[in-house]
Design a protein around this motif. Sequence first.
Motif, PDB file in Angstrom:
ATOM      1  N   THR A  51      58.211  47.884  25.358  1.00 59.06           N
ATOM      2  CA  THR A  51      59.230  48.881  25.676  1.00 59.06           C
ATOM      3  C   THR A  51      58.854  50.236  25.111  1.00 59.06           C
ATOM      4  O   THR A  51      59.005  51.266  25.776  1.00 59.06           O
ATOM      5  N   PHE A  52      58.345  50.252  23.883  1.00 56.94           N
ATOM      6  CA  PHE A  52      57.953  51.514  23.264  1.00 56.94           C
ATOM      7  C   PHE A  52      56.768  52.141  23.999  1.00 56.94           C
ATOM      8  O   PHE A  52      56.723  53.351  24.211  1.00 56.94           O
ATOM      9  N   SER A  76      56.177  48.277  13.196  1.00 56.40           N
ATOM     10  CA  SER A  76      55.220  47.393  13.850  1.00 56.40           C
ATOM     11  C   SER A  76      55.165  47.615  15.364  1.00 56.40           C
ATOM     12  O   SER A  76      54.106  47.445  15.971  1.00 56.40           O
ATOM     13  N   ILE A  77      56.270  48.011  15.992  1.00 60.26           N
ATOM     14  CA  ILE A  77      56.241  48.221  17.440  1.00 60.26           C
ATOM     15  C   ILE A  77      55.431  49.452  17.812  1.00 60.26           C
ATOM     16  O   ILE A  77      54.982  49.582  18.937  1.00 60.26           O
ATOM     17  N   HIS A  78      55.213  50.361  16.885  1.00 58.35           N
ATOM     18  CA  HIS A  78      54.463  51.571  17.185  1.00 58.35           C
ATOM     19  C   HIS A  78      52.956  51.339  17.220  1.00 58.35           C
ATOM     20  O   HIS A  78      52.234  52.140  17.790  1.00 58.35           O
ATOM     21  N   HIS A  79      52.492  50.264  16.633  1.00 61.39           N
ATOM     22  CA  HIS A  79      51.056  50.006  16.583  1.00 61.39           C
ATOM     23  C   HIS A  79      50.480  49.610  17.935  1.00 61.39           C
ATOM     24  O   HIS A  79      49.281  49.693  18.142  1.00 61.39           O
ATOM     25  N   CYS A  80      51.307  49.200  18.858  1.00 63.81           N
ATOM     26  CA  CYS A  80      50.810  48.857  20.193  1.00 63.81           C
ATOM     27  C   CYS A  80      50.320  50.098  20.924  1.00 63.81           C
ATOM     28  O   CYS A  80      49.509  49.997  21.834  1.00 63.81           O
ATOM     29  N   CYS A  81      50.795  51.246  20.538  1.00 67.21           N
ATOM     30  CA  CYS A  81      50.477  52.486  21.263  1.00 67.21           C
ATOM     31  C   CYS A  81      49.056  52.960  21.035  1.00 67.21           C
ATOM     32  O   CYS A  81      48.609  53.885  21.691  1.00 67.21           O
ATOM     33  N   ILE A  82      48.344  52.371  20.142  1.00 67.69           N
ATOM     34  CA  ILE A  82      46.971  52.779  19.907  1.00 67.69           C
ATOM     35  C   ILE A  82      46.032  51.980  20.812  1.00 67.69           C
ATOM     36  O   ILE A  82      44.837  52.064  20.729  1.00 67.69           O
TER      37      ILE A  82
END
Length: 102
Positions: A51-52, A76-82
């Motif tokens: 979702t993020f 932790s959900i922000h690390h998918c953006c890399i």
Amino acid sequence: MTRRFGRALSGQRAYGTCPQQRGRNVSLIGAIALRGVVASIAIMGATDGLTFEAFISQRLVPKLWPGACVVIDNASIHHCCISTSYRRTSRSYFTLSLFLFP
């Protein structure tokens, strides 16, 4: 919010009510700049990495300007953006993406 303690005259009982059913969770994701809110979204329920990432690619990236700096905290959900899809989407918009120190 419901009061945890009641008030009443001396010798009198304090009566109160509190809601028995809670509403659903609402997750808010937003991006702000010096000129105001750049992008925001409200989602019913919990937010995950997918979702993020969708918020970044569909809401935030189209509204960014050349030279914009994106600062992200260490959730932790922000690390998918890399991932590679994030870098491919954002290559022409971002000059810098930073994670805040824990």
